[in-house]
Design a protein around this motif. Sequence first.
Motif, PDB file in Angstrom:
ATOM      1  N   ALA A 195       0.809  -1.217   0.000  1.00 62.64           N
ATOM      2  CA  ALA A 195       0.000   0.000   0.000  1.00 62.64           C
ATOM      3  C   ALA A 195       0.844   1.268   0.000  1.00 62.64           C
ATOM      4  CB  ALA A 195      -0.939   0.008   1.210  1.00 62.64           C
ATOM      5  N   VAL A 196       2.095   1.159   0.415  1.00 59.86           N
ATOM      6  CA  VAL A 196       2.990   2.329   0.403  1.00 59.86           C
ATOM      7  C   VAL A 196       4.122   2.121  -0.608  1.00 59.86           C
ATOM      8  CG1 VAL A 196       2.472   3.104   2.741  1.00 59.86           C
ATOM      9  CG2 VAL A 196       4.249   1.379   2.398  1.00 59.86           C
ATOM     10  N   ASN A 197       3.820   1.323  -1.642  1.00 62.04           N
ATOM     11  CA  ASN A 197       4.764   1.110  -2.741  1.00 62.04           C
ATOM     12  C   ASN A 197       6.121   0.591  -2.261  1.00 62.04           C
ATOM     13  OD1 ASN A 197       2.990   2.126  -4.844  1.00 62.04           O
ATOM     14  ND2 ASN A 197       3.337   4.147  -3.959  1.00 62.04           N
ATOM     15  N   ALA A 198       6.088  -0.358  -1.344  1.00 62.77           N
ATOM     16  CA  ALA A 198       7.328  -0.893  -0.792  1.00 62.77           C
ATOM     17  C   ALA A 198       7.416  -2.394  -1.060  1.00 62.77           C
ATOM     18  CB  ALA A 198       7.410  -0.614   0.708  1.00 62.77           C
ATOM     19  N   PRO A 199       8.081  -2.806  -2.149  1.00 59.59           N
ATOM     20  CA  PRO A 199       8.299  -4.233  -2.377  1.00 59.59           C
ATOM     21  C   PRO A 199       9.088  -4.832  -1.210  1.00 59.59           C
ATOM     22  CG  PRO A 199       8.814  -2.971  -4.354  1.00 59.59           C
ATOM     23  CD  PRO A 199       8.621  -1.982  -3.241  1.00 59.59           C
ATOM     24  N   ALA A 200       8.661  -5.978  -0.712  1.00 51.47           N
ATOM     25  CA  ALA A 200       9.309  -6.556   0.471  1.00 51.47           C
ATOM     26  C   ALA A 200       9.222  -8.066   0.457  1.00 51.47           C
ATOM     27  CB  ALA A 200       8.666  -6.007   1.745  1.00 51.47           C
ATOM     28  N   ALA A 201      10.226  -8.692   1.074  1.00 52.12           N
ATOM     29  CA  ALA A 201      10.269 -10.142   1.243  1.00 52.12           C
ATOM     30  C   ALA A 201      10.550 -10.452   2.698  1.00 52.12           C
ATOM     31  CB  ALA A 201      11.349 -10.755   0.350  1.00 52.12           C
ATOM     32  N   GLY A 215       4.629  -6.308  -4.868  1.00 46.90           N
ATOM     33  CA  GLY A 215       5.692  -5.466  -5.399  1.00 46.90           C
ATOM     34  C   GLY A 215       6.996  -6.219  -5.581  1.00 46.90           C
ATOM     35  N   ALA A 216       7.316  -7.094  -4.628  1.00 45.32           N
ATOM     36  CA  ALA A 216       8.543  -7.882  -4.736  1.00 45.32           C
ATOM     37  C   ALA A 216       8.422  -8.939  -5.831  1.00 45.32           C
ATOM     38  CB  ALA A 216       8.859  -8.549  -3.396  1.00 45.32           C
ATOM     39  N   GLU A 217       7.254  -9.544  -5.945  1.00 42.98           N
ATOM     40  CA  GLU A 217       7.047 -10.532  -7.002  1.00 42.98           C
ATOM     41  C   GLU A 217       7.228  -9.905  -8.378  1.00 42.98           C
ATOM     42  OE1 GLU A 217       3.279 -12.374  -6.508  1.00 42.98           O
ATOM     43  OE2 GLU A 217       3.926 -13.648  -4.845  1.00 42.98           O
ATOM     44  N   ALA A 218       6.820  -8.629  -8.523  1.00 43.34           N
ATOM     45  CA  ALA A 218       6.943  -7.946  -9.812  1.00 43.34           C
ATOM     46  C   ALA A 218       8.401  -7.721 -10.200  1.00 43.34           C
ATOM     47  CB  ALA A 218       6.200  -6.609  -9.762  1.00 43.34           C
ATOM     48  N   LEU A 219       9.306  -7.754  -9.223  1.00 44.07           N
ATOM     49  CA  LEU A 219      10.725  -7.549  -9.513  1.00 44.07           C
ATOM     50  C   LEU A 219      11.436  -8.833  -9.931  1.00 44.07           C
ATOM     51  CD1 LEU A 219      11.730  -5.100  -6.616  1.00 44.07           C
ATOM     52  CD2 LEU A 219      11.362  -4.552  -9.032  1.00 44.07           C
ATOM     53  N   LEU A 220      10.750  -9.972  -9.764  1.00 44.48           N
ATOM     54  CA  LEU A 220      11.348 -11.240 -10.179  1.00 44.48           C
ATOM     55  C   LEU A 220      11.413 -11.297 -11.703  1.00 44.48           C
ATOM     56  CD1 LEU A 220       9.625 -13.775  -7.752  1.00 44.48           C
ATOM     57  CD2 LEU A 220      11.873 -12.704  -7.525  1.00 44.48           C
ATOM     58  N   GLY A 221      12.487 -11.842 -12.206  1.00 39.46           N
ATOM     59  CA  GLY A 221      12.676 -11.925 -13.645  1.00 39.46           C
ATOM     60  C   GLY A 221      14.061 -12.455 -13.956  1.00 39.46           C
ATOM     61  N   LEU A 295      13.202  -8.689   7.412  1.00 32.62           N
ATOM     62  CA  LEU A 295      12.427  -8.097   6.334  1.00 32.62           C
ATOM     63  C   LEU A 295      13.406  -7.514   5.331  1.00 32.62           C
ATOM     64  CD1 LEU A 295       9.577  -7.252   5.323  1.00 32.62           C
ATOM     65  CD2 LEU A 295       9.927  -5.100   6.543  1.00 32.62           C
ATOM     66  N   LEU A 296      13.264  -7.904   4.081  1.00 31.40           N
ATOM     67  CA  LEU A 296      14.125  -7.406   3.019  1.00 31.40           C
ATOM     68  C   LEU A 296      13.327  -6.431   2.178  1.00 31.40           C
ATOM     69  CD1 LEU A 296      17.072  -7.977   2.033  1.00 31.40           C
ATOM     70  CD2 LEU A 296      16.049  -9.461   0.299  1.00 31.40           C
ATOM     71  N   LEU A 297      13.689  -5.156   2.235  1.00 31.75           N
ATOM     72  CA  LEU A 297      13.027  -4.123   1.436  1.00 31.75           C
ATOM     73  C   LEU A 297      13.746  -3.986   0.099  1.00 31.75           C
ATOM     74  CD1 LEU A 297      12.490  -1.403   4.187  1.00 31.75           C
ATOM     75  CD2 LEU A 297      10.830  -3.060   3.333  1.00 31.75           C
ATOM     76  N   LEU A 298      13.002  -3.972  -0.984  1.00 35.49           N
ATOM     77  CA  LEU A 298      13.565  -3.911  -2.327  1.00 35.49           C
ATOM     78  C   LEU A 298      13.079  -2.641  -3.024  1.00 35.49           C
ATOM     79  CD1 LEU A 298      12.903  -7.632  -3.310  1.00 35.49           C
ATOM     80  CD2 LEU A 298      15.077  -6.644  -2.571  1.00 35.49           C
ATOM     81  N   THR A 299      14.018  -1.831  -3.503  1.00 30.98           N
ATOM     82  CA  THR A 299      13.672  -0.590  -4.192  1.00 30.98           C
ATOM     83  C   THR A 299      14.199  -0.632  -5.618  1.00 30.98           C
ATOM     84  OG1 THR A 299      13.826   0.642  -2.103  1.00 30.98           O
ATOM     85  CG2 THR A 299      13.855   1.926  -4.146  1.00 30.98           C
ATOM     86  N   ASP A 300      13.286  -0.518  -6.564  1.00 31.76           N
ATOM     87  CA  ASP A 300      13.667  -0.491  -7.975  1.00 31.76           C
ATOM     88  C   ASP A 300      14.141   0.914  -8.312  1.00 31.76           C
ATOM     89  OD1 ASP A 300      13.953  -0.662 -10.685  1.00 31.76           O
ATOM     90  OD2 ASP A 300      11.934  -1.430 -11.088  1.00 31.76           O
ATOM     91  N   LEU A 301      15.452   1.092  -8.468  1.00 28.65           N
ATOM     92  CA  LEU A 301      16.003   2.420  -8.721  1.00 28.65           C
ATOM     93  C   LEU A 301      15.706   2.922 -10.133  1.00 28.65           C
ATOM     94  CD1 LEU A 301      19.450   2.134  -6.893  1.00 28.65           C
ATOM     95  CD2 LEU A 301      17.267   3.005  -6.037  1.00 28.65           C
ATOM     96  N   ALA A 302      15.162   2.048 -10.981  1.00 26.35           N
ATOM     97  CA  ALA A 302      14.781   2.476 -12.331  1.00 26.35           C
ATOM     98  C   ALA A 302      13.343   2.957 -12.376  1.00 26.35           C
ATOM     99  CB  ALA A 302      14.966   1.332 -13.318  1.00 26.35           C
ATOM    100  N   ARG A 303      12.615   2.757 -11.278  1.00 27.22           N
ATOM    101  CA  ARG A 303      11.192   3.087 -11.267  1.00 27.22           C
ATOM    102  C   ARG A 303      10.948   4.387 -10.511  1.00 27.22           C
ATOM    103  NH1 ARG A 303       7.107   2.233  -7.571  1.00 27.22           N
ATOM    104  NH2 ARG A 303       5.002   1.971  -8.417  1.00 27.22           N
TER     105      ARG A 303
END
Length: 377
Positions: A195-201, A215-221, A295-303
């Motif tokens: 809800a606060v745009n914070a991808p997390a695992a 959000g974290a699932e969207a970063l998988l690839g 908790l692992l916070l993931l930030t997409d620096l391209a987004r």
Amino acid sequence: MREDRIRQALDRCYEAVLAPGLWADALHELAQAFGGAAMMFYPYERDLSASDPRDPRRSLSKVPISHEYMEVVEEYERSRWYLNHYRAERGLPLMVAGRSVVIEHQLATDEERRRSRHYNDLYLRFGFPGYAMINVPMVDQSWCIPMLRANRQEHFNPEEAAYISRFVPQFRRLISLSDKLELEKARAATTGLDAVNAPAALIDWRGQVHSLNAGAEALLGPDLHLVRGVLAPADRRSNAALQAMIRNALRVDRTAVASMQPSSLIARRGGRPILAEVLPLSGIFCDLFNHAQILLLLTDLARLPVPREERLRVAFGLTLAEARLAVRLVAGTELRAAADELAVSYETARVRLRVIFQKTGTHRQGELVALLSRLAR
């Protein structure tokens, strides 16, 4: 051992699943029902070739444990009694082989106990000569339930071990219920971060992913994927740095945050990296059986950070159509392209933009984007 008393004590354990503060009393009651003095839950590694399966790798005081066992466990960890421990060295292989209950006399002879430092300087020192370990194998994590008997009590015998083994399915259901409840709590926690745009695992004590939010699932690839439950960057250096950071976070005392490596970069081919930041969990965010450790916070620096439409509507009184346009502008979409995406004319989009300027107190698109970006955090 009275079956009605054991079942009453098991009912207290089910209550403790919902109210963790009850565990110490519930396990004390259950140990007494089995003719013992103390008991606890202990996770064990079924792969005996892994790095020292006797080493708990985390504080055992965090798992369900009766009051009487706590002082023994504190000394067990403080003086590293888990190393070269005959009960673990001999008992774990028996459990992995399928033994439901292992008792002291299956682990050492009377002569071996007379010469054993572990037996004399740890267990007899605290007044607990008797021992049994109940095996509760599960799909993801197997559990041992050690139980102690005090000086005034007899050692567990084979007949008692056979009787205790009848209750292994009850322990399995108890742990399974806790797993399900804690999994829902973990999912709720990570979903809230969406809800606060914070991808997390959520990462468990083994370094494996307990759960990912959307959000974290969207970063998988191709640049970041799951390998046997572990988050693994494709870039070798990034993978080494991420795994080292996670291992370090799992090993240090949770209060020693300053000594941790707090972040690492996950390189991506042809794009900006992902920033990974680690946060130890404690209190209500750390589940009962310690599945979730960090908790692992993931930030997409391209987004670019983009606020939610509903947040803009509440903050500035924008209509749904205005909020949808504003979100696209904050994301870097040109006005004409945004109009095409929204299936409206360019002139309609210009009119809506002027209304958005008025409602937000801004005058230029750059000023608007700078303001609204703050709501994306």
